[in-house]
Enzyme design. Structure first.
Site, short mmCIF file in Angstrom:
data_model
loop_
_atom_site.label_atom_id
_atom_site.label_comp_id
_atom_site.label_asym_id
_atom_site.label_seq_id
_atom_site.Cartn_x
_atom_site.Cartn_y
_atom_site.Cartn_z
N PHE A 12 -20.76 76.59 2.02
CA PHE A 12 -20.97 76.27 3.44
C PHE A 12 -20.61 74.80 3.72
O PHE A 12 -19.66 74.50 4.45
CB PHE A 12 -22.42 76.61 3.80
CG PHE A 12 -22.95 75.95 5.03
CD1 PHE A 12 -22.27 76.07 6.24
CD2 PHE A 12 -24.13 75.21 4.99
CE1 PHE A 12 -22.77 75.46 7.39
CE2 PHE A 12 -24.63 74.61 6.13
CZ PHE A 12 -23.95 74.72 7.34
N ASN A 33 -16.71 78.30 -8.42
CA ASN A 33 -16.69 79.54 -9.21
C ASN A 33 -17.06 80.76 -8.36
O ASN A 33 -17.18 81.87 -8.88
CB ASN A 33 -17.63 79.44 -10.43
CG ASN A 33 -19.09 79.35 -10.05
OD1 ASN A 33 -19.41 79.19 -8.87
ND2 ASN A 33 -19.98 79.47 -11.02
N THR A 36 -21.93 81.54 -5.22
CA THR A 36 -22.51 81.71 -3.88
C THR A 36 -21.52 81.30 -2.79
O THR A 36 -21.76 81.59 -1.62
CB THR A 36 -23.82 80.88 -3.71
OG1 THR A 36 -23.54 79.50 -3.99
CG2 THR A 36 -24.90 81.38 -4.65
N GLY A 37 -20.45 80.64 -3.16
CA GLY A 37 -19.39 80.30 -2.20
C GLY A 37 -18.53 81.52 -1.94
O GLY A 37 -18.65 82.54 -2.63
N ASP A 57 -15.95 77.15 -13.15
CA ASP A 57 -17.38 76.86 -13.25
C ASP A 57 -17.52 75.42 -13.75
O ASP A 57 -17.18 75.13 -14.91
CB ASP A 57 -18.02 77.86 -14.22
CG ASP A 57 -19.49 77.57 -14.49
OD1 ASP A 57 -20.00 76.51 -14.06
OD2 ASP A 57 -20.13 78.40 -15.16
N GLY A 103 -18.15 62.72 -15.47
CA GLY A 103 -17.17 62.45 -16.52
C GLY A 103 -15.76 62.39 -15.96
O GLY A 103 -14.97 61.50 -16.29
N ALA A 115 -24.23 65.44 -3.83
CA ALA A 115 -25.01 66.13 -2.81
C ALA A 115 -26.42 66.30 -3.36
O ALA A 115 -26.70 67.21 -4.13
CB ALA A 115 -24.40 67.51 -2.53
N TYR A 146 -34.45 73.97 -8.64
CA TYR A 146 -33.52 73.25 -7.75
C TYR A 146 -33.93 71.78 -7.66
O TYR A 146 -33.12 70.88 -7.86
CB TYR A 146 -33.55 73.90 -6.37
CG TYR A 146 -32.55 73.33 -5.38
CD1 TYR A 146 -31.18 73.48 -5.57
CD2 TYR A 146 -32.99 72.67 -4.23
CE1 TYR A 146 -30.27 72.98 -4.64
CE2 TYR A 146 -32.08 72.18 -3.30
CZ TYR A 146 -30.74 72.33 -3.51
OH TYR A 146 -29.83 71.84 -2.58
#
Ligand code: UDP
Length: 314
Positions: A12, A33, A36-37, A57, A103, A115, A146
């Site tokens: 989102f 990956n 959830t996108g 990923d 990295g 984020a 989370y």
């Protein structure tokens, strides 16, 4: 032309950032990956010059050819329903994913933006929350997967900044809404809108007296952009100060949609924060940023999107 990597770029917020940075003339490398996108969020960008999508990923080594100027780390399940269903992936992307993204940033001598989230404040005992507050998080609670992943991510970001002199930025993002939210991600706003339009009862958890402060996505994206181009490495709250109870929010959505749905009560999830409102003084003074969209304006724009999505399903 600056080259910008956006992890979680098919999500989102990430997809709105892809739009924004392409608009600013950046070349954008979107890595996701698709856990959830969704490819739908970036389908309008496919084939556009300067845009590249890599399905990957980011908890594994990230390889990007050539120079990179900015790395924005937005990959993570972000709705409570998603991270409760994907607890290990959430911890991994906050910890291992942040490590890999940092990295890459160090290797490319780029600038990093994390984020982060208002969830680092947990169920806050300070109101409104300013950046000096250390938070009230239950590490072994359901939301701990989370909250602690993001707290670790902030610590790792500061460690790279202090010990490797990497240029870093940390955005503590509060509740944000707008087009491209998933209608089934379990969050209050898309759930209430979907329920209101289809005439199902509106499911308010608990008494509905808990509060949130909802920012429209364009405002959040503007705050993130300003933070990235600033020279501020301390965490900065990005969010709306317009606080509302969830019950009043449900009523507002009923009114907006003209729906006759009833409001019903469901059990309050464990560790659901009672209040949330950012103190945005730092963003206002140092970034000259403040939200431009009222909730009424933002909700209108989001409602049009939700109606479209429901029409496509029908
Ligand atoms: N909520 C609700 N009904 C729903 C979904 C959420 O009452 O169908 C409540 C939830 O318990 C929380 C608030 O709305 O107090 C905001 O939830 P959301 O999932 O949008 O995000 P959060 O701010 O909790 O991360």
């Amino acid at each position: 032309m600056p080259r910008t990597v956006i992890t979680g770029g098919a999500g989102f917020l990430g997809s709105h950032l892809c739009d924004r940075f392409l608009g600013e003339g950046h070349e954008v490398i979107c890595i996701d990956n698709l856990l959830t996108g969704s490819p739908k969020n970036i389908s309008h960008l496919m084939g556009r010059p300067g845009f590249r999508f890599i399905k990957h990923d980011v908890t594994n080594y990230i390889h990007v050819d050539g120079t990179v100027d900015y790395v924005l780390h937005f990959a993570s399940p972000a709705s409570p329903m998603d991270y409760l269903r994907l607890p290990i992936q959430t911890l991994k992307v906050g910890a291992l994913g942040t490590h890999k993204a940092l990295g890459l940033t160090k290797e490319k001598k780029a600038r990093f933006l994390l984020a982060s989230t208002s969830e680092v404040y947990g169920d806050p005992q300070v109101h409104p929350q300013d950046e000096t507050y250390w938070g009230n998080v239950n590490p072994v609670g359901l939301r701990g997967v989370y909250d602690e992943a993001k707290r670790f991510a902030e610590a790792l970001t500061m460690a790279y900044h202090r010990y490797h002199s990497v240029e870093t930025r940390i955005a503590r993002i509060f509740n944000t809404y707008g087009p491209r939210m998933r209608l089934d991600d379990g969050r209050a706003l898309p759930t209430f809108m979907r329920q209101a339009i289809t005439g199902e009862p509106i499911t308010v958890y608990g008494s509905g007296q808990q509060t949130r402060s909802f920012a429209f996505v364009n405002d959040t994206v503007e705050g993130i952009f300003r933070l990235l181009v600033s020279d501020i490495s301390q965490p900065i709250n990005i969010g709306s100060r317009e606080e509302i109870t969830i019950y009043a929010f449900a009523q507002e959505i009923l009114q907006l949609t003209g729906s006759k749905s009833a409001i019903i009560s469901k059990p309050l999830p464990k560790d659901d924060p009672k209040n949330r409102q950012p103190d945005t003084t730092v963003a206002e003074t140092l970034l000259g940023w403040r939200p431009q969209f009222t909730r009424a304006q933002g909700l209108e724009l989001t409602l049009a999107y939700v109606r479209d999505m429901l029409d496509q399903r029908a």
